[in-house]
Write an enzyme that holds these catalytic residues in place. Structure first.
Site, PDB file in Angstrom:
ATOM      1  CB  CYS A  49       1.444  -3.688   5.244  1.00 15.31           C
ATOM      2  SG  CYS A  49      -0.107  -4.424   5.792  1.00 15.31           S
ATOM      3  CG  HIS A  80      -0.254   0.035   2.544  1.00 14.84           C
ATOM      4  ND1 HIS A  80       0.278   1.177   3.092  1.00 14.84           N
ATOM      5  CD2 HIS A  80      -0.012  -0.942   3.452  1.00 14.84           C
ATOM      6  CE1 HIS A  80       0.807   0.916   4.273  1.00 14.84           C
ATOM      7  NE2 HIS A  80       0.656  -0.371   4.513  1.00 14.84           N
TER       8      HIS A  80
END
Length: 356
Positions: A227, A211
């Site tokens: 992440c 992301h």
């Protein structure tokens, strides 16, 4: 204006295109894994390394590793900063997304970057192969204790302007360490740490994402809750380029070794990731690969440059030996016999206070 100088090497078949996002290179077609070229940047008054890293779209830690002794916040004007813009590609397969945690880099290998020639004619099979590219991005990954796991997976979902549903563990952490009470759902917008684009991975329960970010720092660092984080322009480009089901391979390979077609043995060594906070400020070194040492001894070659590369950990490809044709054949036979997925035949890490 971007100032580039001190080009080194004769890789004339490699074309670098500054896209404004990824570094983009034609994939070698002769079996080489070496792309890019050596570059430098001359510091101007008031510049700092984070700004230089952002300008050239490289990772902050990678820039620090390549320029030891340079003050990252107050570098002296006129200093030549070496830029980490030459790479050994990860071992094949070169398809989809490959993330090397130790490098803090993401490699994207599209099937092909152009469907037709400049005149509009369909590409031949040869042209398709010679026009394949690799796109390379700096990334942020999971911090110590919230490490990004190694995995073989795929992109399961693409979401623009994603909302963020923080798990209970993150809520507890924010409350205990920052005094912040997170809502059950953080809406899309400037306060959303996922930024404007998110690619969900099929691993586990879908809790890991590639992301963007709403912060101006953290790329090339271990800062996330697990992440993979990219700069906003980078994730926007990648989001448009990939499809659902694109394969994603996450590896942790601090040392990459390549026997190049011209007989050079190239080594790119990075600092292995720390496992505990106590290791963060200590030197962690990669033990020399016993098979490589044995081959060098068999060939009558010095191991000094190979050992030095593992200690210095500059993160740039370094030539450590040059082999004859007969020696290359022996090397390839030994390498093919190895069942390890790592770039060295027998991976081993020396950590302070831990027995081998």
């Amino acid at each position: 204006m971007i100032r580039l100088s001190t080009r080194v090497g004769l890789l004339l078949w490699i074309l670098y295109i500054p896209t404004g996002q990824a570094a983009s290179y034609l994939l070698p077609t002769d079996g080489s894994r070496l792309v890019g070229s050596l570059e430098t940047h001359q510091v101007e008054e008031g510049e700092h390394l984070e700004a230089i890293a952002k300008q050239y779209n490289v990772g902050f830690l990678a820039l620090l590793a390549l320029n030891p002794g340079v003050d990252p916040y107050l570098p002296e004007a006129g200093t030549l900063i070496r830029l980490p813009q030459q790479y050994l590609l990860p071992k094949p397969p070169h398809e989809g997304i490959v993330i090397n945690l130790a490098e803090l880099r993401l490699y994207y290998f599209p099937a092909q970057d152009a469907a037709v020639t400049e005149t509009g004619e369909p590409l031949s099979s040869t042209e398709k192969n010679t026009r394949r590219r690799v796109h390379i991005f700096p990334i942020g990954i999971g911090r110590i204790g919230r490490d990004t796991p190694k995995m073989d997976t795929f992109i399961s979902q693409k979401r623009k302007n994603p909302t963020w549903t923080p798990p209970q563990s993150i809520k507890d952490e924010y409350r205990q360490t920052r005094g912040i009470s997170l809502p059950d759902v953080v809406p899309a917008g400037p306060d959303n740490p996922l930024g404007k684009h998110a690619l969900r991975l099929g691993y586990g329960h879908g809790e890991y994402l590639i992301h963007g970010t709403n912060k101006s720092f953290g790329i090339g660092l271990r800062v996330s809750a697990g992440c993979i984080r990219l700069r906003p322009n980078d994730i926007a480009w990648l989001f448009d380029a990939v499809d659902v089901r694109t394969p994603v391979r996450i590896i942790d390979t601090p040392t990459k070794v390549s026997l190049e077609p011209d007989g050079r043995v190239m080594v790119e060594a990075h600092r292995p990731l720390s496992d505990t906070p106590d290791e963060a400020d200590k030197r962690i070194t990669r033990a020399p690969d016993p098979r490589i040492l044995s081959l060098f001894k068999h060939f009558g070659l010095s191991t000094q440059r190979y050992r030095a590369a593992l200690v210095v950990q500059e993160g740039l490809p370094i030539e450590v030996a040059s082999l004859t044709s007969a020696q290359q054949e022996i090397w390839r036979q030994i390498e093919q016999q190895s069942t390890s997925q790592a770039d060295t035949f027998v991976p081993s890490v020396n950590r302070p206070g831990v027995k081998k």
